[in-house]
Design an enzyme around this catalytic site. Structure first.
Site, PDB file in Angstrom:
ATOM      1  N   ASP A 109      -6.934 -23.049 -33.100  1.00  0.00           N
ATOM      2  CA  ASP A 109      -5.732 -22.363 -32.619  1.00  0.00           C
ATOM      3  C   ASP A 109      -4.758 -21.965 -33.719  1.00  0.00           C
ATOM      4  O   ASP A 109      -3.806 -21.224 -33.464  1.00  0.00           O
ATOM      5  CB  ASP A 109      -5.023 -23.235 -31.574  1.00  0.00           C
ATOM      6  CG  ASP A 109      -4.909 -24.680 -32.023  1.00  0.00           C
ATOM      7  OD1 ASP A 109      -4.450 -24.915 -33.161  1.00  0.00           O
ATOM      8  OD2 ASP A 109      -5.285 -25.584 -31.252  1.00  0.00           O
ATOM      9  N   HIS A 126     -13.878 -25.594 -37.985  1.00  0.00           N
ATOM     10  CA  HIS A 126     -14.492 -24.681 -37.009  1.00  0.00           C
ATOM     11  C   HIS A 126     -13.919 -23.267 -37.105  1.00  0.00           C
ATOM     12  O   HIS A 126     -14.073 -22.468 -36.197  1.00  0.00           O
ATOM     13  CB  HIS A 126     -14.303 -25.207 -35.577  1.00  0.00           C
ATOM     14  CG  HIS A 126     -15.143 -26.416 -35.284  1.00  0.00           C
ATOM     15  ND1 HIS A 126     -14.917 -27.235 -34.206  1.00  0.00           N
ATOM     16  CD2 HIS A 126     -16.208 -26.932 -35.929  1.00  0.00           C
ATOM     17  CE1 HIS A 126     -15.811 -28.222 -34.211  1.00  0.00           C
ATOM     18  NE2 HIS A 126     -16.600 -28.061 -35.247  1.00  0.00           N
ATOM     19  N   CYS A 137     -18.386  -3.407 -41.264  1.00  0.00           N
ATOM     20  CA  CYS A 137     -17.827  -3.003 -42.563  1.00  0.00           C
ATOM     21  C   CYS A 137     -16.917  -4.065 -43.170  1.00  0.00           C
ATOM     22  O   CYS A 137     -16.487  -3.914 -44.314  1.00  0.00           O
ATOM     23  CB  CYS A 137     -17.078  -1.675 -42.443  1.00  0.00           C
ATOM     24  SG  CYS A 137     -15.457  -1.817 -41.674  1.00  0.00           S
ATOM     25  N   THR A 198      -9.307 -36.838 -31.360  1.00  0.00           N
ATOM     26  CA  THR A 198     -10.675 -36.355 -31.501  1.00  0.00           C
ATOM     27  C   THR A 198     -11.635 -37.298 -30.798  1.00  0.00           C
ATOM     28  O   THR A 198     -11.491 -38.513 -30.886  1.00  0.00           O
ATOM     29  CB  THR A 198     -11.075 -36.152 -32.983  1.00  0.00           C
ATOM     30  OG1 THR A 198     -12.469 -35.905 -33.039  1.00  0.00           O
ATOM     31  CG2 THR A 198     -10.728 -37.346 -33.830  1.00  0.00           C
ATOM     32  N   PRO A 224      -5.008 -41.434 -26.389  1.00  0.00           N
ATOM     33  CA  PRO A 224      -4.723 -42.194 -25.166  1.00  0.00           C
ATOM     34  C   PRO A 224      -5.955 -42.965 -24.688  1.00  0.00           C
ATOM     35  O   PRO A 224      -5.821 -44.033 -24.095  1.00  0.00           O
ATOM     36  CB  PRO A 224      -4.340 -41.117 -24.141  1.00  0.00           C
ATOM     37  CG  PRO A 224      -4.126 -39.859 -24.901  1.00  0.00           C
ATOM     38  CD  PRO A 224      -4.865 -39.982 -26.195  1.00  0.00           C
TER      39      PRO A 224
HETATM   40 ZN   LIG Z   1     -15.736  -1.587 -39.400  1.00  0.00          ZN
END
Ligand SMILES: [Zn+2]
Length: 255
Positions: A109, A126, A137, A198, A224
């Protein structure tokens, strides 16, 4: 728990090198759905009858970009619709007070950067949702929000190729530079390793914790729930990251 928080704060104060590993639980406190990797937005199958892992995969982006993008767009909307929380802010502030403090995140995020974590001590294993780039391109396109309002998949303004975000989709390799930077730091050793929100049993999450234990470092989990690594860590702080981390920071003097 109060005693445990003070104990962790003291360990952080003494430490020079600190690694904070963050996962979906941290961003869940911002209201984002907790996804496992990129999945978990869905408990069952997508409307097309696919597991989310297939819809959000590298091969699907090539085979049916519109279908893959339908789910990338949902991730994008969720991330753009929320913002970093007090946990992200506390981590960024801790990095300011502790120049040897690194962040390794599974989250895509971008909230650590938004909260002020320095990019040179941030490893997004990630990848991230922005900026988009053209698969044909290579041109970059930073306006994810605008593309989400238009028909999918988003197209390159220069050549018409399909754009994609620099995230790691299912069945894709982790970025080599991020892995290289992580293991370079792990080999230099950490005095304190803190896993926040995690649940992952990925080796690149477990190994830094295990390595810290082997070399006499102090290990902490903030979650938690109990997870696979709970029984190994020195201290498990059972609470939400957005509550626990600011409280922890309160026990560490600033400059
Ligand atoms: Zn392109």
């Amino acid at each position: 728990m109060q005693q445990d928080i003070i104990c962790v704060a003291q360990a952080i104060q003494r430490a020079e090198r600190i690694l904070i590993i963050t996962g979906a639980g941290l961003s869940a406190d911002s209201g984002l759905p907790t996804y496992r990797g990129l999945g978990g937005l869905y408990n069952g199958l997508t409307a097309e009858g696919l597991p989310i892992e297939a819809a959000l995969s590298g091969p699907m982006l090539q085979r049916d970009p519109a279908l893959c993008w339908k789910y990338l767009a949902q991730l994008g909307e969720a991330c753009l619709g929320a913002s970093p929380n007090a946990g992200h802010a506390a981590i960024a502030e801790l990095q300011r007070r502790k120049p040897g403090c690194w962040v390794l995140t599974q989250n895509i995020d971008g909230y650590h950067r938004q909260a002020g974590s320095p990019v040179e001590r941030l490893i997004e294993i990630h990848g991230e949702l922005a900026p988009l780039f053209c698969q044909s391109c290579g041109a970059e396109d930073s306006d994810l929000a605008a593309h989400l309002k238009k028909p999918l998949p988003p197209r390159c303004a220069r050549c018409g190729g399909v754009l994609r975000p620099p995230v790691v989709l299912f069945e894709e390799m982790l970025p080599e530079d991020a892995i290289g930077r992580l293991y370079d730091q792990v080999h230099q050793g950490f005095d304190v390793v803190i896993a926040v929100g995690t649940t992952a049993s990925f080796p690149y999450i477990v190994e830094p914790v295990a390595e810290a234990r082997r070399s006499g470092g102090f290990t902490v989990e903030v979650n938690p729930q109990r997870t696979d690594i709970s029984r190994w860590v020195d201290v498990h702080l059972a609470g939400r990251a957005s509550d626990v981390l600011p409280e922890l920071l309160g026990h560490i003097p600033g400059h």
